[in-house]
Motif scaffolding. Structure first.
Motif, mmCIF file in Angstrom:
data_model
loop_
_atom_site.group_PDB
_atom_site.id
_atom_site.type_symbol
_atom_site.label_atom_id
_atom_site.label_comp_id
_atom_site.label_asym_id
_atom_site.label_seq_id
_atom_site.Cartn_x
_atom_site.Cartn_y
_atom_site.Cartn_z
ATOM 1 N N ARG A 47 -11.999 3.952 -13.323
ATOM 2 C CA ARG A 47 -11.726 3.056 -14.448
ATOM 3 C C ARG A 47 -11.739 1.595 -13.999
ATOM 4 N NH1 ARG A 47 -8.410 7.421 -16.157
ATOM 5 N NH2 ARG A 47 -6.580 6.657 -15.017
ATOM 6 N N ALA A 48 -11.180 1.336 -12.822
ATOM 7 C CA ALA A 48 -11.190 -0.035 -12.310
ATOM 8 C C ALA A 48 -12.614 -0.506 -12.022
ATOM 9 C CB ALA A 48 -10.337 -0.120 -11.043
ATOM 10 N N LEU A 49 -13.420 0.367 -11.474
ATOM 11 C CA LEU A 49 -14.815 0.015 -11.195
ATOM 12 C C LEU A 49 -15.584 -0.260 -12.481
ATOM 13 C CD1 LEU A 49 -15.605 2.625 -8.392
ATOM 14 C CD2 LEU A 49 -15.500 0.143 -8.098
ATOM 15 N N GLN A 50 -15.345 0.553 -13.511
ATOM 16 C CA GLN A 50 -16.020 0.329 -14.790
ATOM 17 C C GLN A 50 -15.626 -1.023 -15.369
ATOM 18 O OE1 GLN A 50 -18.408 1.943 -15.992
ATOM 19 N NE2 GLN A 50 -18.322 4.026 -15.168
ATOM 20 N N SER A 51 -14.371 -1.409 -15.199
ATOM 21 C CA SER A 51 -13.927 -2.726 -15.662
ATOM 22 C C SER A 51 -14.663 -3.842 -14.929
ATOM 23 C CB SER A 51 -12.412 -2.864 -15.455
ATOM 24 O OG SER A 51 -11.966 -4.151 -15.821
ATOM 25 N N LEU A 52 -14.860 -3.661 -13.615
ATOM 26 C CA LEU A 52 -15.572 -4.671 -12.832
ATOM 27 C C LEU A 52 -17.052 -4.735 -13.212
ATOM 28 C CD1 LEU A 52 -14.011 -4.108 -9.288
ATOM 29 C CD2 LEU A 52 -13.504 -5.938 -10.916
ATOM 30 N N ILE A 53 -17.638 -3.588 -13.526
ATOM 31 C CA ILE A 53 -19.062 -3.543 -13.865
ATOM 32 C C ILE A 53 -19.364 -4.410 -15.083
ATOM 33 C CG2 ILE A 53 -20.792 -2.001 -14.909
ATOM 34 C CD1 ILE A 53 -20.045 0.079 -12.828
ATOM 35 N N LEU A 62 -15.059 -10.798 -7.662
ATOM 36 C CA LEU A 62 -14.857 -9.352 -7.750
ATOM 37 C C LEU A 62 -14.013 -8.873 -6.571
ATOM 38 C CD1 LEU A 62 -18.480 -8.152 -8.637
ATOM 39 C CD2 LEU A 62 -16.511 -8.066 -10.158
ATOM 40 N N ALA A 63 -14.347 -9.376 -5.385
ATOM 41 C CA ALA A 63 -13.652 -8.943 -4.170
ATOM 42 C C ALA A 63 -12.180 -9.313 -4.203
ATOM 43 C CB ALA A 63 -14.329 -9.544 -2.937
ATOM 44 N N ALA A 64 -11.837 -10.425 -4.881
ATOM 45 C CA ALA A 64 -10.460 -10.898 -4.920
ATOM 46 C C ALA A 64 -9.721 -10.484 -6.195
ATOM 47 C CB ALA A 64 -10.439 -12.420 -4.800
ATOM 48 N N SER A 65 -10.343 -9.662 -7.010
ATOM 49 C CA SER A 65 -9.776 -9.322 -8.317
ATOM 50 C C SER A 65 -8.596 -8.362 -8.200
ATOM 51 C CB SER A 65 -10.856 -8.678 -9.195
ATOM 52 O OG SER A 65 -11.233 -7.415 -8.659
ATOM 53 N N PRO A 66 -7.700 -8.362 -9.206
ATOM 54 C CA PRO A 66 -6.603 -7.386 -9.229
ATOM 55 C C PRO A 66 -7.108 -5.942 -9.215
ATOM 56 C CG PRO A 66 -6.216 -9.129 -10.839
ATOM 57 C CD PRO A 66 -7.602 -9.319 -10.325
ATOM 58 N N GLU A 67 -8.274 -5.726 -9.823
ATOM 59 C CA GLU A 67 -8.843 -4.372 -9.821
ATOM 60 C C GLU A 67 -9.148 -3.894 -8.406
ATOM 61 O OE1 GLU A 67 -9.693 -6.044 -13.886
ATOM 62 O OE2 GLU A 67 -9.796 -6.798 -11.820
ATOM 63 N N MET A 68 -9.700 -4.795 -7.565
ATOM 64 C CA MET A 68 -9.998 -4.396 -6.193
ATOM 65 C C MET A 68 -8.727 -4.127 -5.408
ATOM 66 S SD MET A 68 -13.037 -3.774 -5.143
ATOM 67 C CE MET A 68 -12.354 -3.580 -3.511
ATOM 68 N N ILE A 69 -7.689 -4.907 -5.652
ATOM 69 C CA ILE A 69 -6.408 -4.659 -4.987
ATOM 70 C C ILE A 69 -5.885 -3.280 -5.377
ATOM 71 C CG2 ILE A 69 -4.007 -5.401 -4.830
ATOM 72 C CD1 ILE A 69 -5.034 -8.285 -5.254
ATOM 73 N N GLY A 70 -5.995 -2.948 -6.669
ATOM 74 C CA GLY A 70 -5.565 -1.631 -7.131
ATOM 75 C C GLY A 70 -6.392 -0.505 -6.551
ATOM 76 N N ILE A 71 -7.695 -0.742 -6.397
ATOM 77 C CA ILE A 71 -8.576 0.271 -5.804
ATOM 78 C C ILE A 71 -8.154 0.563 -4.365
ATOM 79 C CG2 ILE A 71 -10.932 0.613 -4.913
ATOM 80 C CD1 ILE A 71 -11.917 -0.743 -7.517
ATOM 81 N N ASP A 72 -7.860 -0.467 -3.609
ATOM 82 C CA ASP A 72 -7.430 -0.278 -2.225
ATOM 83 C C ASP A 72 -6.137 0.540 -2.160
ATOM 84 O OD1 ASP A 72 -9.580 -1.738 -1.327
ATOM 85 O OD2 ASP A 72 -8.461 -3.611 -1.103
ATOM 86 N N GLU A 73 -5.217 0.282 -3.084
ATOM 87 C CA GLU A 73 -3.955 1.024 -3.106
ATOM 88 C C GLU A 73 -4.187 2.490 -3.458
ATOM 89 O OE1 GLU A 73 -1.666 -1.193 -5.890
ATOM 90 O OE2 GLU A 73 -1.143 -2.784 -4.460
#
Length: 240
Positions: A47-53, A62-73
């Motif tokens: 879902r986070a990736l779809q939001s980034l797309i 993109l690399a610094a986005s909250p979505e990427m932080i959530g993906i790492d977690e």
């Protein structure tokens, strides 16, 4: 404005999530691990990736986005759900002889997912690159051993040091030797008559065998034509 809907890094990452889910469903993994939380975390990554797309952010944003932080977690949650850092060894130890080939293949698929998602931020930081090869890691490696394939005379099985870990690569180049310095594209795993290959050596007229760069790091001085097959295989993965 960067067209994130056509960013190969994000497109391959989404496909990697699907590959991961299918590997867990069909993996034959035994022992103490948590399948449901692992799949749930993968769905949240998707879902986070779809939001980034559909964000149309610059790659660095993109690399610094909250979505990427959530993906790492969520990725850390998945590793914990699988059983910790040595999850793959545990699954292999629990596999019966009849199950081992299937388990090895699905472990390789899980590793591809973890690597693709885990290193997504670094590939995004490379900026605006509209090339399929940017979707996967390409690393320098050192061939540690070379052996014949048990079922195919023209194939060789290589164990390759890529910096703190080893990969199994199946090649049809008869000239690859121990201690060769190579470049490896970390592609979706392929099963070659019972032996799973976790990557592919770069090369045009044969495998590149004197590659510059420390194992695990991005190789230097790779000729463009050596990347052509990687481009094709990334496109095939997306089309599949």
């Amino acid at each position: 404005m960067w067209d994130t809907s056509k960013d190969y890094r994000l497109m391959v990452a989404v496909k990697a999530v699907d590959l991961f889910r299918r590997a867990l469903e069909a993996g034959g993994f035994r022992g103490q691990w948590k399948k449901k939380p692992a799949i749930q975390a993968a769905s949240e990554i998707e879902r986070a990736l779809q939001s980034l797309i559909y964000s149309y952010l610059e790659p660095e944003d993109l690399a610094a986005s909250p979505e990427m932080i959530g993906i790492d977690e969520k990725l850390k949650e998945i590793v914990d759900a699988l059983g910790g850092e040595d999850w793959s060894r545990k699954f292999l130890d629990e596999a019966s002889r009849d199950e081992r080939e299937r388990v090895e293949e699905n472990i390789a698929k899980v590793k591809f997912f973890l690597n693709t998602i885990g290193n997504l931020r670094g590939r995004l930081m490379l900026g605006k690159i509209a090339d399929p090869v940017i979707a996967v890691d390409i690393v320098a490696g050192e061939v540690m051993s070379v052996g014949g394939h048990p079922s195919a005379d023209k194939l060789q099985i290589c164990n390759v040091n890529v910096g703190g870990r080893s990969l199994k690569v199946v090649t049809n180049d008869p000239d690859v030797r121990e201690n060769d310095r190579v470049a490896v594209a970390l592609l979706p795993p392929q099963n070659f008559m019972g032996v799973v290959s976790e990557g592919m050596f770069l090369g045009a007229d044969g495998v590149l065998r004197d590659v510059e760069g420390n194992p695990g790091e991005m190789p230097r001085g790779i000729p463009l034509e050596a990347l052509n097959e990687t481009r094709n295989l990334v496109e095939d993965f997306l089309a599949g």
